[in-house]
Scaffold this motif. Structure first.
Motif, mmCIF file in Angstrom:
data_model
loop_
_atom_site.group_PDB
_atom_site.id
_atom_site.type_symbol
_atom_site.label_atom_id
_atom_site.label_comp_id
_atom_site.label_asym_id
_atom_site.label_seq_id
_atom_site.Cartn_x
_atom_site.Cartn_y
_atom_site.Cartn_z
ATOM 1 N N ALA A 163 0.849 -1.197 0.000
ATOM 2 C CA ALA A 163 0.000 0.000 0.000
ATOM 3 C C ALA A 163 0.885 1.249 0.000
ATOM 4 O O ALA A 163 1.917 1.284 0.672
ATOM 5 C CB ALA A 163 -0.891 -0.017 1.225
ATOM 6 N N ASP A 166 -0.453 7.306 2.101
ATOM 7 C CA ASP A 166 -1.428 8.360 1.804
ATOM 8 C C ASP A 166 -1.452 9.385 2.931
ATOM 9 O O ASP A 166 -1.504 9.012 4.111
ATOM 10 C CB ASP A 166 -2.836 7.755 1.665
ATOM 11 C CG ASP A 166 -3.014 7.000 0.353
ATOM 12 O OD1 ASP A 166 -2.145 7.123 -0.535
ATOM 13 O OD2 ASP A 166 -4.047 6.301 0.215
ATOM 14 N N THR A 188 -6.289 13.645 -1.414
ATOM 15 C CA THR A 188 -5.212 12.918 -0.717
ATOM 16 C C THR A 188 -3.884 13.065 -1.461
ATOM 17 O O THR A 188 -3.859 13.061 -2.696
ATOM 18 C CB THR A 188 -5.596 11.418 -0.624
ATOM 19 O OG1 THR A 188 -6.631 11.294 0.340
ATOM 20 C CG2 THR A 188 -4.433 10.535 -0.240
ATOM 21 N N ARG A 190 -0.485 11.245 -2.290
ATOM 22 C CA ARG A 190 -0.014 9.854 -2.294
ATOM 23 C C ARG A 190 1.487 9.789 -2.537
ATOM 24 O O ARG A 190 1.992 10.319 -3.530
ATOM 25 C CB ARG A 190 -0.780 9.072 -3.354
ATOM 26 C CG ARG A 190 -0.330 7.652 -3.488
ATOM 27 C CD ARG A 190 -1.381 6.795 -4.140
ATOM 28 N NE ARG A 190 -2.444 6.462 -3.200
ATOM 29 C CZ ARG A 190 -3.471 5.661 -3.485
ATOM 30 N NH1 ARG A 190 -3.576 5.116 -4.672
ATOM 31 N NH2 ARG A 190 -4.386 5.388 -2.580
ATOM 32 N N GLN A 211 -3.308 8.925 6.416
ATOM 33 C CA GLN A 211 -4.716 8.487 6.353
ATOM 34 C C GLN A 211 -4.958 7.894 4.969
ATOM 35 O O GLN A 211 -4.730 8.570 3.953
ATOM 36 C CB GLN A 211 -5.630 9.704 6.577
ATOM 37 C CG GLN A 211 -7.078 9.346 6.723
ATOM 38 C CD GLN A 211 -7.946 10.546 7.078
ATOM 39 O OE1 GLN A 211 -7.703 11.654 6.570
ATOM 40 N NE2 GLN A 211 -8.942 10.337 7.910
ATOM 41 N N ASP A 212 -5.422 6.656 4.934
ATOM 42 C CA ASP A 212 -5.706 6.045 3.638
ATOM 43 C C ASP A 212 -6.704 6.917 2.867
ATOM 44 O O ASP A 212 -7.631 7.494 3.453
ATOM 45 C CB ASP A 212 -6.295 4.642 3.841
ATOM 46 C CG ASP A 212 -6.505 3.926 2.514
ATOM 47 O OD1 ASP A 212 -5.540 3.345 1.998
ATOM 48 O OD2 ASP A 212 -7.634 3.991 1.971
ATOM 49 N N SER A 215 -10.345 6.178 3.559
ATOM 50 C CA SER A 215 -10.755 6.552 4.910
ATOM 51 C C SER A 215 -11.020 8.062 5.017
ATOM 52 O O SER A 215 -11.869 8.509 5.797
ATOM 53 C CB SER A 215 -9.655 6.114 5.860
ATOM 54 O OG SER A 215 -9.939 6.494 7.138
ATOM 55 N N THR A 307 -9.062 -3.611 4.897
ATOM 56 C CA THR A 307 -7.673 -3.166 5.117
ATOM 57 C C THR A 307 -6.659 -4.302 4.901
ATOM 58 O O THR A 307 -5.569 -4.265 5.443
ATOM 59 C CB THR A 307 -7.499 -2.592 6.539
ATOM 60 O OG1 THR A 307 -7.684 -3.667 7.478
ATOM 61 C CG2 THR A 307 -8.504 -1.499 6.845
ATOM 62 N N ARG A 310 -2.753 -3.556 4.041
ATOM 63 C CA ARG A 310 -1.844 -3.130 5.113
ATOM 64 C C ARG A 310 -1.831 -4.122 6.271
ATOM 65 O O ARG A 310 -0.907 -4.139 7.071
ATOM 66 C CB ARG A 310 -2.260 -1.764 5.644
ATOM 67 C CG ARG A 310 -1.994 -0.643 4.687
ATOM 68 C CD ARG A 310 -2.186 0.705 5.372
ATOM 69 N NE ARG A 310 -1.755 1.774 4.495
ATOM 70 C CZ ARG A 310 -2.512 2.312 3.566
ATOM 71 N NH1 ARG A 310 -3.743 1.902 3.408
ATOM 72 N NH2 ARG A 310 -2.056 3.268 2.777
ATOM 73 N N CYS A 352 -14.523 0.322 7.454
ATOM 74 C CA CYS A 352 -13.499 -0.143 6.505
ATOM 75 C C CYS A 352 -13.711 -1.630 6.237
ATOM 76 O O CYS A 352 -12.750 -2.393 6.118
ATOM 77 C CB CYS A 352 -12.093 0.151 7.012
ATOM 78 S SG CYS A 352 -11.746 -0.537 8.626
ATOM 79 N N ALA A 406 -7.020 1.493 -2.990
ATOM 80 C CA ALA A 406 -7.272 2.110 -1.677
ATOM 81 C C ALA A 406 -7.847 1.006 -0.806
ATOM 82 O O ALA A 406 -8.141 -0.086 -1.287
ATOM 83 C CB ALA A 406 -8.268 3.253 -1.817
ATOM 84 N N ASP A 407 -8.028 1.288 0.478
ATOM 85 C CA ASP A 407 -8.686 0.299 1.334
ATOM 86 C C ASP A 407 -10.138 0.154 0.904
ATOM 87 O O ASP A 407 -10.747 1.110 0.410
ATOM 88 C CB ASP A 407 -8.671 0.775 2.792
ATOM 89 C CG ASP A 407 -7.311 0.592 3.443
ATOM 90 O OD1 ASP A 407 -6.450 -0.076 2.845
ATOM 91 O OD2 ASP A 407 -7.132 1.108 4.559
#
Ligand SMILES: C[S@@+](CC[C@H](N)C(=O)[O-])C[C@H]1O[C@@H](n2cnc3c(N)ncnc32)[C@H](O)[C@@H]1O
Length: 418
Positions: A163, A166, A188, A190, A211-212, A215, A307, A310, A352, A406-407
């Motif tokens: 991952a 972010d 975001t 990255r 922060q993802d 999220s 998630t 990660r 999530c 992304a998650d």
């Protein structure tokens, strides 16, 4: 080196059998061992479904007795190192034979020796014949309740992609000083995977937080919240609390975990955002406040199946029962908290989880019993293709529009009508 491997075997068991959080284990790893730990244990967690399903059954005919259960974990790490890392075969086998002798007995050591020698002999064939990718059978069962085999296969491709890092930037922070960064349409920033967090521009000045990208969308689903009173339920470690405060809200942050709330306070202090924050340590179901809020954010405890990139242990230790248990808790929290929402107030619910029981189905049920709520459209740049027919936001790793995904995440924004 054998001592380190012995510790990693025990830690792998702690993560998979005893429910110890991977983050707590990582924090206990001495700094000089972290690179090796990450390479070995994270690879083992990613490859575990393959090792358990396609590799070990070929050479372990009988179930290992419960009192020698630790040998399973010796074999998981041994197979990982033999099949996926570059340790010379016989040095590797000798190490795990020694570890088995220390953690079990001489017979256990002989057994590990025999199995790992077979793995070495059949290495190429095992890799060529591979059928199981990264998700355990139980994880696939969870996903099959809501997704087609093709959708699940698309998600699984992200299980081996590291991952990225972010960041959410504080309002007004410019991006030009961040080397190698991309700005996603949702805002975001990255950076490449493995970027050292403390070396990123602005860390000491509190210009951003980790922060993802998915999220970060829950708070972005809210319109202008400057000066609004927000109840942030299940708030720690505070990624969304920081977004709310940065957007000018007056926030009451609640979480059941005192330890996680300490992290929230540290994070908010680092960002210099503590001015309009009130923190309460309480179970959301016992909470009793004597005021009403313009906004309630429920970032609910959940199975966290989204998630898995990660937290690769999630692909191996979540069950359908975990999803059901969390869904029941989420329903109780939602029902308990709505009494504190003002008329016309906004309720944002996020998880999530990839399971629709904790997302789409949860909110559809809520709307059936709370007919005074309407679904509000979510308008965040770059998320147009992730809006469901009901008006919810469903992020899958593969629908995020970026090669590194992304998650998995779910957001619903609801407004009280009266
Ligand atoms: C998904 S995490 C929250 C993440 C956080 N909102 C953020 O953005 O950083 C869920 C949180 O719910 C908390 N929690 C679990 N059960 C709870 C309960 N019954 N009441 C309050 N908080 C709870 C956990 O301690 C955990 O911190």
């Amino acid at each position: 080196m054998n001592n380190e491997r012995k510790n990693y075997v025990i830690w792998l068991k702690n993560i998979l059998d005893d429910g110890v959080a991977l983050s707590d284990i990582k924090a206990a790893v001495p700094v000089n061992e972290r690179a090796f730990f990450n390479m070995l244990v994270m690879t083992a967690l990613r490859q575990l479904a393959f090792i358990k399903t396609d590799v070990l059954p070929r050479f372990v005919r009988k179930r290992i007795p419960q009192k020698q259960n630790i040998l399973n974990f010796v074999l998981y790490l041994g197979c990982t190192e033999l099949l996926f890392l570059e340790t010379p075969d016989y040095a590797c086998i000798n190490s795990y034979v020694e570890v088995a002798k220390k953690l079990c007995d001489k017979f256990g050591a002989n057994f590990v020796n025999a199995v790992l020698r077979n793995v070495v002999r059949n290495k190429q064939q095992l890799l060529t014949d591979r059928k199981t990718m990264f998700f355990s059978k139980e994880f696939v069962k969870i996903l099959k309740q809501d997704y087609t085999p093709a959708e699940i296969a698309d998600m699984e491709k992200f299980a081996q992609i590291e991952a990225p890092l972010d960041l959410t930037l504080k309002a007004g922070v410019e991006t030009e000083n961040f080397a190698e960064a991309i700005r996603l349409p949702s805002g975001t920033l990255r950076l490449p995977a493995h970027t050292a967090v403390t070396e990123v521009y602005g860390y000491n000045d509190g210009l951003w937080w980790v922060q993802d990208a998915a999220s970060a969308l829950a708070v972005k689903a809210l319109a202008d919240i400057r000066g609004k009173k927000v109840l942030d339920l299940c708030a720690a470690p505070g990624g969304k609390t920081a977004q709310l405060l940065d957007a000018g809200a007056i926030v009451t942050a609640v979480d059941v975990s005192a330890k996680r709330l300490e992290r929230l306070k540290e994070n908010i202090k680092r960002l210099h955002l503590e001015k309009s924050l009130n923190v309460i340590c309480a179970d959301a179901l016992d909470l009793n406040v004597d005021e009403k809020f313009d906004v309630i954010l429920v970032d609910a405890p959940c199975s966290a199946t989204g998630t898995f990139r990660r937290h690769p242990e999630i692909m191996n230790n979540k069950t359908i029962q975990d999803v059901k248990t969390q869904a029941t808790l989420q329903q109780k929290i939602l029902n308990h908290c709505v009494v504190w929402l003002k008329d016309n107030g906004m309720l944002v619910y996020a998880t999530c989880s990839l399971a629709k029981l904790e997302g789409e189905k949860q909110i559809k049920n809520f709307l059936q019993t709370h007919t005074d709520f309407d679904v509000c459209p979510i308008q965040i740049p770059g998320t147009e293709k992730m809006i469901t027919k009901e008006g919810f936001l469903r992020v899958l790793p593969q629908n995020f529009g970026e090669c590194s995904g992304a998650d998995g995440f779910f957001v619903a924004a609801l407004q009280r009508k009266i």
